[in-house]
Design a protein around this motif. Structure first.
Motif, PDB file in Angstrom:
ATOM      1  N   GLN B   5       0.831  -1.203   0.000  1.00 48.66           N
ATOM      2  CA  GLN B   5       0.000   0.000   0.000  1.00 48.66           C
ATOM      3  C   GLN B   5       0.865   1.252   0.000  1.00 48.66           C
ATOM      4  OE1 GLN B   5      -2.607  -0.416   3.362  1.00 48.66           O
ATOM      5  NE2 GLN B   5      -4.253  -1.201   2.095  1.00 48.66           N
ATOM      6  N   ILE B   6       1.965   1.208   0.771  1.00 48.59           N
ATOM      7  CA  ILE B   6       2.854   2.364   0.801  1.00 48.59           C
ATOM      8  C   ILE B   6       3.458   2.583  -0.577  1.00 48.59           C
ATOM      9  CG2 ILE B   6       4.958   3.300   1.808  1.00 48.59           C
ATOM     10  CD1 ILE B   6       4.333   1.831   4.316  1.00 48.59           C
ATOM     11  N   VAL B   7       3.871   1.475  -1.215  1.00 42.29           N
ATOM     12  CA  VAL B   7       4.463   1.599  -2.551  1.00 42.29           C
ATOM     13  C   VAL B   7       3.455   2.192  -3.515  1.00 42.29           C
ATOM     14  CG1 VAL B   7       5.344   0.272  -4.495  1.00 42.29           C
ATOM     15  CG2 VAL B   7       6.104  -0.266  -2.202  1.00 42.29           C
ATOM     16  N   PHE B   8       2.188   1.714  -3.422  1.00 44.17           N
ATOM     17  CA  PHE B   8       1.165   2.241  -4.329  1.00 44.17           C
ATOM     18  C   PHE B   8       0.970   3.732  -4.112  1.00 44.17           C
ATOM     19  CE2 PHE B   8      -2.465   2.368  -6.977  1.00 44.17           C
ATOM     20  CZ  PHE B   8      -3.311   3.282  -6.394  1.00 44.17           C
ATOM     21  N   LEU B   9       0.890   4.151  -2.827  1.00 44.96           N
ATOM     22  CA  LEU B   9       0.615   5.558  -2.564  1.00 44.96           C
ATOM     23  C   LEU B   9       1.753   6.446  -3.051  1.00 44.96           C
ATOM     24  CD1 LEU B   9      -1.088   5.349   0.904  1.00 44.96           C
ATOM     25  CD2 LEU B   9      -2.091   6.093  -1.235  1.00 44.96           C
ATOM     26  N   VAL B  10       2.987   6.000  -2.776  1.00 49.07           N
ATOM     27  CA  VAL B  10       4.131   6.809  -3.211  1.00 49.07           C
ATOM     28  C   VAL B  10       4.156   6.899  -4.738  1.00 49.07           C
ATOM     29  CG1 VAL B  10       6.635   6.851  -3.324  1.00 49.07           C
ATOM     30  CG2 VAL B  10       5.512   6.367  -1.177  1.00 49.07           C
ATOM     31  N   THR B  11       3.990   5.745  -5.400  1.00 48.92           N
ATOM     32  CA  THR B  11       4.044   5.748  -6.865  1.00 48.92           C
ATOM     33  C   THR B  11       2.911   6.570  -7.464  1.00 48.92           C
ATOM     34  OG1 THR B  11       4.856   3.498  -6.682  1.00 48.92           O
ATOM     35  CG2 THR B  11       4.274   4.262  -8.854  1.00 48.92           C
ATOM     36  N   GLY B  12       1.713   6.414  -6.892  1.00 48.29           N
ATOM     37  CA  GLY B  12       0.582   7.177  -7.415  1.00 48.29           C
ATOM     38  C   GLY B  12       0.805   8.670  -7.262  1.00 48.29           C
ATOM     39  N   LEU B  13       1.341   9.059  -6.118  1.00 48.29           N
ATOM     40  CA  LEU B  13       1.594  10.478  -5.880  1.00 48.29           C
ATOM     41  C   LEU B  13       2.624  11.010  -6.861  1.00 48.29           C
ATOM     42  CD1 LEU B  13       0.125  11.924  -3.679  1.00 48.29           C
ATOM     43  CD2 LEU B  13       2.206  11.957  -2.341  1.00 48.29           C
ATOM     44  N   VAL B  14       3.706  10.229  -7.064  1.00 55.10           N
ATOM     45  CA  VAL B  14       4.752  10.665  -7.990  1.00 55.10           C
ATOM     46  C   VAL B  14       4.190  10.793  -9.401  1.00 55.10           C
ATOM     47  CG1 VAL B  14       6.852   9.874  -9.137  1.00 55.10           C
ATOM     48  CG2 VAL B  14       6.701   9.826  -6.669  1.00 55.10           C
ATOM     49  N   THR B  15       3.375   9.805  -9.799  1.00 55.89           N
ATOM     50  CA  THR B  15       2.798   9.853 -11.153  1.00 55.89           C
ATOM     51  C   THR B  15       1.923  11.080 -11.340  1.00 55.89           C
ATOM     52  OG1 THR B  15       2.749   7.452 -11.069  1.00 55.89           O
ATOM     53  CG2 THR B  15       1.543   8.487 -12.846  1.00 55.89           C
ATOM     54  N   LEU B  16       1.071  11.351 -10.341  1.00 60.30           N
ATOM     55  CA  LEU B  16       0.173  12.495 -10.487  1.00 60.30           C
ATOM     56  C   LEU B  16       0.929  13.813 -10.478  1.00 60.30           C
ATOM     57  CD1 LEU B  16      -2.794  11.348  -8.310  1.00 60.30           C
ATOM     58  CD2 LEU B  16      -2.729  11.626 -10.771  1.00 60.30           C
ATOM     59  N   LEU B  17       1.912  13.922  -9.580  1.00 60.93           N
ATOM     60  CA  LEU B  17       2.690  15.165  -9.536  1.00 60.93           C
ATOM     61  C   LEU B  17       3.450  15.384 -10.837  1.00 60.93           C
ATOM     62  CD1 LEU B  17       3.988  15.189  -5.902  1.00 60.93           C
ATOM     63  CD2 LEU B  17       2.783  17.013  -7.052  1.00 60.93           C
ATOM     64  N   ALA B  18       4.028  14.297 -11.359  1.00 59.79           N
ATOM     65  CA  ALA B  18       4.734  14.419 -12.636  1.00 59.79           C
ATOM     66  C   ALA B  18       3.770  14.807 -13.742  1.00 59.79           C
ATOM     67  CB  ALA B  18       5.428  13.101 -12.977  1.00 59.79           C
ATOM     68  N   GLY B  19       2.547  14.262 -13.690  1.00 61.14           N
ATOM     69  CA  GLY B  19       1.550  14.628 -14.685  1.00 61.14           C
ATOM     70  C   GLY B  19       1.199  16.106 -14.612  1.00 61.14           C
ATOM     71  N   VAL B  20       1.075  16.619 -13.387  1.00 58.10           N
ATOM     72  CA  VAL B  20       0.779  18.048 -13.242  1.00 58.10           C
ATOM     73  C   VAL B  20       1.929  18.885 -13.793  1.00 58.10           C
ATOM     74  CG1 VAL B  20       0.472  19.856 -11.553  1.00 58.10           C
ATOM     75  CG2 VAL B  20      -0.791  17.745 -11.323  1.00 58.10           C
ATOM     76  N   MET B  21       3.174  18.455 -13.533  1.00 56.92           N
ATOM     77  CA  MET B  21       4.313  19.194 -14.062  1.00 56.92           C
ATOM     78  C   MET B  21       4.365  19.119 -15.585  1.00 56.92           C
ATOM     79  SD  MET B  21       5.690  20.561 -11.536  1.00 56.92           S
ATOM     80  CE  MET B  21       7.127  21.209 -12.327  1.00 56.92           C
ATOM     81  N   VAL B  22       3.898  17.988 -16.167  1.00 59.94           N
ATOM     82  CA  VAL B  22       3.887  17.882 -17.631  1.00 59.94           C
ATOM     83  C   VAL B  22       3.013  18.959 -18.222  1.00 59.94           C
ATOM     84  CG1 VAL B  22       3.108  16.472 -19.569  1.00 59.94           C
ATOM     85  CG2 VAL B  22       4.352  15.426 -17.730  1.00 59.94           C
TER      86      VAL B  22
END
Lengths: 398, 175, 102
Positions: B5-22
């Motif tokens: 669950q921790i891995v999912f949350l960290v990865t999901g957060l990174v993906t979304l933040l990177a998407g916002v930066m895109v």
């Protein structure tokens, strides 16, 4: 004596859970620790690989190679490393800072990441992905990304041009590499690297697919950027290409990444085509398997150093023509032929091996015939362009 | 909280933040690099979903090919080495509003699914990779979409080469 | 355990971020990056549904593979078009490529 690596792993897990951690978190921690130890050992091994290569190259060129620092010059790379650390990293003006600093990291990461799926000995490997072969290709693609980032962020038109040429070379040579990687996959029935080594129990795959092994070796050497395909950093042409603006330790990382990749090419070739850790007695004594693994990898690495010492650099148009007009069609035909022969001679054993060898021999003969005809037509055209009918007797004496 | 669950949350957060930066980054090359981070995050999520083959295909196809193509296109379509002019439309707030409304609509839709809170079903015993391979060449299963996709890729290959070829003046002279 | 809802919400968010990118960016390559984000969100959704509801049926992964192929071909042709437009008009700002507007 049976399984020293498993013993060490179990002892470590017992130790950490004895300190009060749950087993799942302990396993994760040990995985991170294993990855860190592997990466450190690899980068330290480069110290001796680089000096060995320089001495071998020196002997090929009828000279001694480095022999001042330490007995037989063994600590030369340590001296180079100390010098590189001491140098000022001259950071040019107008660069794109995060991209500039991230690029060498990606290049080294792409090489070290390959070692995660390679089996060193029976039962001793990083991880057993069932798509290990494709994973190797994907990690190589990340190195390409690092090179573009390095070339672009340097605020230097020559670096950018060098990066474009390098990426053209890397992306082009991925294709024959991926195609010939399908051959051990087909012969072993699985994409997992451990399964491919398991399937080479009776016969190394190089005996069943020598042409595919040759194409794989050529395209891997081109992917690495070693001579004769080293115009990625042609020192005499475009002044080191994409890593012009990197000095000191940042350049050292590119340097180490390239040499480690050369050894990794040897490791991959020996794992996929030469049976990896297989050898007499390797199943009962895993340490013997480790020895065989490194011995085979070093032999293939020596062959790449030999090639480096023997061939001049190719031009970019020769490089791309070699790939698109020769290696890719050849790889496609190899894949199709191996698939057909594999299905027709479906039962395992000597009949299948003979059928595959026959197919390879026929293909090799066909390839040489086509190359010979192409060479003759090129020579005829050049002679007619020169308009020199008197060149004919001289040509037959060549 | 389990490790997964921790891995999912960290990865999901990174993906979304990177998407916002895109979508928000003023420099286009930075946006392309953030796209790579986002694509890598999706690859990690594929691994969490036990689709290893799709994860490595994601890295090879998206990061190793499409992202590099995007970076090349960004570098080749600029007059100077830097971006020029505003990078977002003056009505970007309207775009934000419509994206938010769309998200609200999607959320309303998916919460009505009966399977919304489902936990993972058990994986079949056989490896899905072999099944994937055989299903793509089985006449009764997915052979037709496979062949159509290969024709599509061939058409895209030829079309891209034809479109991006520089206009050659000597059509009648050269070979 | 990770419930399916987490994956669905994540992919919906990623999709909407992509929609914002497509609608708000002026540069054509920037718009294409938003499209790639949307396609990735769709892939994530497909694989999540495959894993949680029908892991025995391989159709979910096949659909995702086809989406990969379509995305790759669309990116290739789209970027080739953009580069070709840049050669003729020296611009890739979507607003300025308006020869066919009435």
């Amino acid at each position: 004596m049976g399984d020293p690596f498993g013993l060490i792993g179990r002892w470590l897990i017992d130790l950490v859970t004895g300190w009060g951690m749950e087993p799942e978190a302990a396993l994760t921690l040990l995985r991170f620790l294993g990855a860190a130890i592997l990466a450190t050992v690899l980068l330290l091994a480069c110290f001796f690989l680089i000096v060995a290569e320089r001495k071998i190259l020196g002997r090929f060129q009828d000279r001694y190679g480095p022999n001042r620092v330490g007995p037989w010059g063994v600590f030369q790379t340590v001296a180079d490393f100390v010098k590189l650390i001491g140098k000022e990293i001259v950071v040019p003006d107008g660069i794109d800072k995060p991209v500039y600093w991230l690029a060498p990291l990606l290049v080294v990461m792409s090489v070290v990441g390959i070692w995660a799926v390679v089996p060193f000995a029976p039962g001793f490997r990083g991880t057993d992905l069932n798509v290990g072969v494709l994973y190797i290709v994907s990690i190589g693609a990340i190195g390409t990304l690092g090179i573009i980032m390095a070339g672009w962020s340097s605020n230097n038109k020559f670096a950018l041009l060098g990066a474009f040429r390098a990426v053209a070379q890397l992306v082009s040579y991925e294709i024959p590499m991926v195609l010939t990687l399908l051959i051990p996959t087909m012969l072993a029935g699985s994409m997992g690297v451990t399964a491919i080594v398991e399937a080479q129990k009776d016969l190394w795959f190089i005996a069943a697919a020598p042409l595919a092994a040759a194409v794989f070796l050529i395209s891997s050497v081109a992917e690495n950027g070693r001579a004769p395909f080293d115009l990625m950093e042609g020192e005499s042409e475009i002044v080191a290409g994409f890593n012009i603006e990197y000095g000191g330790l940042a350049f050292g990382m590119f340097y180490v990444g390239e040499f480690l990749h050369a050894f990794t090419v040897g490791v991959l070739f020996s794992t996929l085509f030469l049976g990896g850790w297989r050898g007499p007695g390797a199943e009962t004594y895993p340490l013997l398997g480790l020895f065989y693994f490194f011995a085979k990898a070093l032999v293939v690495w020596f062959v790449t150093v030999w090639v480096r010492a023997s061939f001049p650099r190719v031009r970019i148009d020769q490089l791309l023509a070699l790939n698109w007009k020769f290696l890719t069609p050849l790889a496609l035909v190899i894949v199709a032929l191996t698939a057909v022969v594999d299905k027709l001679a479906a039962e395992q054993g000597w009949s299948q091996l003979l059928a595959l060898l026959a197919a390879n021999a026929v293909l090799a003969l066909g390839m040489f015939a086509v190359l010979g005809a192409y060479g003759r037509s090129v020579r005829k055209r050049e002679d007619s362009l020169r308009g020199n009918a008197a060149a004919l007797p001289a040509r037959s004496a060549r | 909280m389990t490790v997964l669950q921790i891995v999912f949350l960290v990865t999901g957060l990174v993906t979304l933040l990177a998407g916002v930066m895109v979508v928000a980054s003023p420099k286009l090359v930075h946006a392309a690099l953030w796209l790579i981070v986002s694509l890598a995050g999706v690859a990690v999520l594929f691994v969490l979903l036990n689709a290893n083959f799709l994860a490595v295909v994601q890295v090879v196809v998206y990061i190793g090919a499409i992202a590099i193509l995007v970076i090349f296109a960004v570098m080749l379509t600029r007059r100077v080495m830097a971006d020029s002019g505003p990078t977002h439309n003056p009505t970007w707030w309207l775009a934000l509003l419509s994206a938010l409304v769309l998200f609200g609509g999607l959320l309303a839709l998916i919460t009505q699914l009966p399977a919304f809170g489902a936990t993972e079903a058990a994986l079949p015993a056989a490896d899905s990779l072999t099944d994937l391979g055989t299903s793509l060449v089985d006449v009764n299963r997915y052979l037709l979409p496979f062949e159509v996709a290969s024709v599509l890729l061939l058409a895209a290959l030829i079309g891209a080469m034809a479109v991006a070829r520089p206009a050659s003046e000597d059509e009648e002279g050269g070979a | 355990m990770i419930p399916l809802s987490w994956y669905l919400i994540l992919s919906a968010l990623l999709f909407c971020i992509g929609v914002f990118g497509v609608l708000a960016r002026r540069n054509a390559v920037g718009i294409l990056m938003g499209i790639e984000l949307m396609l990735n969100a769709v892939n994530l959704n497909l694989v999540a549904f495959w894993r949680y509801l029908t892991p025995g049926m391989i159709g979910g992964q096949v659909f995702t593979l086809i989406v990969f192929a379509v995305a790759a071909s669309e990116a290739a042709v789209g970027l080739a078009l953009i580069i070709s437009i840049y050669r003729r008009r020296s611009t890739v700002v979507a607003d300025e490529i308006n020869l066919m507007k009435w």
